[in-house]
Design an enzyme around this catalytic site. Structure first.
Site: not given
Length: 403
Positions: A139, A171, A253, A384
């Site tokens: 991202s 992350s 993922e 999402s």
């Protein structure tokens, strides 16, 4: 003539089960029993105890942290049945798999499929041994849901690339050693101009800025690349193949985020046991609140059905060559159920489920409220729910855009 019992006892599976039991008895530290794997958290290393370190080294040396990965690269080389036996014996012993993180969940399986031999030999063994931390460079500030809009650019300089750009929501970036990263190598084509590059997080020009959340935690980071030199051998696949490889990694993922990749670990606890600890029970030991009892039963039925379906889907995907678009179905449903479970857990604990710090709360209670808040992001990261709906409608149901 051998009896059925003798045949079963002398079977390879039973011999392997005894091998696992013996190994656990000799190597698993008793003080870690039923404590789970804190080291696999995105919240950072936190400092290994000597017992945790010894367990990680022992387990990783057998390749059992990645039980079904090829033994030639440091994996366990086990079949599905033996991998299941390993998980069963770990659970019985109150032990855990100390090898985890993004290298295991996402990058490793993708590299095994798309990497060349040199890349596999360099990067897979340290993942199998739990010696390295990977983070994900996907991202960007203007490339979230529309990931293909990414602008981090890798300029070809002959034997290396020079990378400039920014990633966000990285992350564990502040603790990572390496980063698997999507970069643009061609500005003339949105999708075919993307490549998959491996980067050293300690290289000159890499800057990581943790993003502090309202909870006080900083699991995510902004990552800046300024004239970072990356050797050409760190390109996975070919230039322009990054979008294909990146989507494959996202399937791994999403499967793991849903619970499909960790069914055994997540199937152990249930809301009924939690409720009996915090709510009133009758003389027979059942919950006095019949409405809550019905709600818990309804959820546990749906949760168990999902876990079994996820396990079946994962096994079918492996049998057909790997993960598939079904990962979007698992991710959509699994994360929603996970959020529902957290909401019910907080409700069951009552005031004890609202603590943030200070005396009067157990570690489990404080972890519960943090997990409830952190879980709100699960329907966003990894793609999402809206993105999963698009994938399901187009690639699973075969619908067209105008439908």
């Amino acid at each position: 003539m051998a009896t059925q019992t003798n045949v079963e006892k002398s079977s390879p599976d039973e011999a392997f089960r005894e091998e696992v039991r013996s190994f656990l008895g000799e190597n698993f530290p008793p003080e870690l029993r039923n404590k789970g794997n804190a080291m696999a958290s995105v919240e950072g290393p936190g400092g290994e105890t000597e017992a945790q370190k010894n367990w990680r080294i022992a387990f990783g040396s057998r390749g059992w942290g990645t039980p079904t990965w090829p033994a030639e690269y440091g994996g366990g080389g086990l079949g599905r049945q033996q991998a299941a036996i390993l998980n069963e014996e770990l659970a019985k012993a109150g032990a855990y798999n100390p090898i985890g993180g993004m290298g295991v969940m996402m990058f490793g399986p993708t590299l095994l499929e798309y990497g060349n031999e040199a890349q596999k030999k360099e990067h897979i063994p340290p993942i199998c041994r739990g010696e390295i931390r990977w983070c994900q460079g996907y991202s960007e500030p203007n490339a979230g849901s529309d990931l293909a809009n990414l602008q981090t650019f890798a300029e070809d300089k002959g034997d290396h690339y020079v990378v400039n750009g920014q990633k966000t929501w990285t992350s564990g970036g502040q603790w990572a050693d390496k980063c698997f990263c999507l970069v643009r190598t061609d500005k003339s084509d949105k999708h075919l101009g993307i490549s998959f590059l491996l980067m050293d997080m300690h290289a000159p020009g890499v800057e990581v800025r943790p993003i502090q959340m309202i909870s006080g935690m900083s699991p995510f980071c902004e990552t800046f690349f300024t004239d970072v030199k990356v050797p050409k051998e760190n390109l996975v696949g070919e230039e322009g193949q990054g979008w294909t490889i990146g989507k494959r990694l996202l399937q791994h993922e999403r499967t793991n985020l849903s619970g499909g990749g960790s069914v055994v670990r997540r199937a152990g606890s249930n809301l009924a046991d939690l409720a009996k600890k915090y709510l009133e029970t009758d003389e027979s030991g059942q919950l006095s609140d019949k409405i809550m009892r019905d709600r818990i039963a309804d959820f546990e039925i749906r949760w168990t059905a999902f876990l079994l379906t996820a396990r079946r889907a994962v096994e079918e995907s492996k049998a057909s060559g790997g993960v598939s678009e079904i990962s979007s179905v698992l991710k959509k449903l699994g994360t929603k159920l996970g959020q529902e479970r957290s909401e019910m857990s907080i409700e069951i604990m009552g005031l004890q489920g609202l603590g943030w710090e200070g005396e009067g709360f157990t570690d489990a209670e404080l972890a519960g409220v943090r997990g409830w808040l952190f879980g709100k992001a699960t329907t966003i990261y990894g793609g999402s729910t809206e993105i999963q709906n698009n994938i399901i409608s187009k690639r699973v149901l075969g619908m067209l855009d105008h439908q």
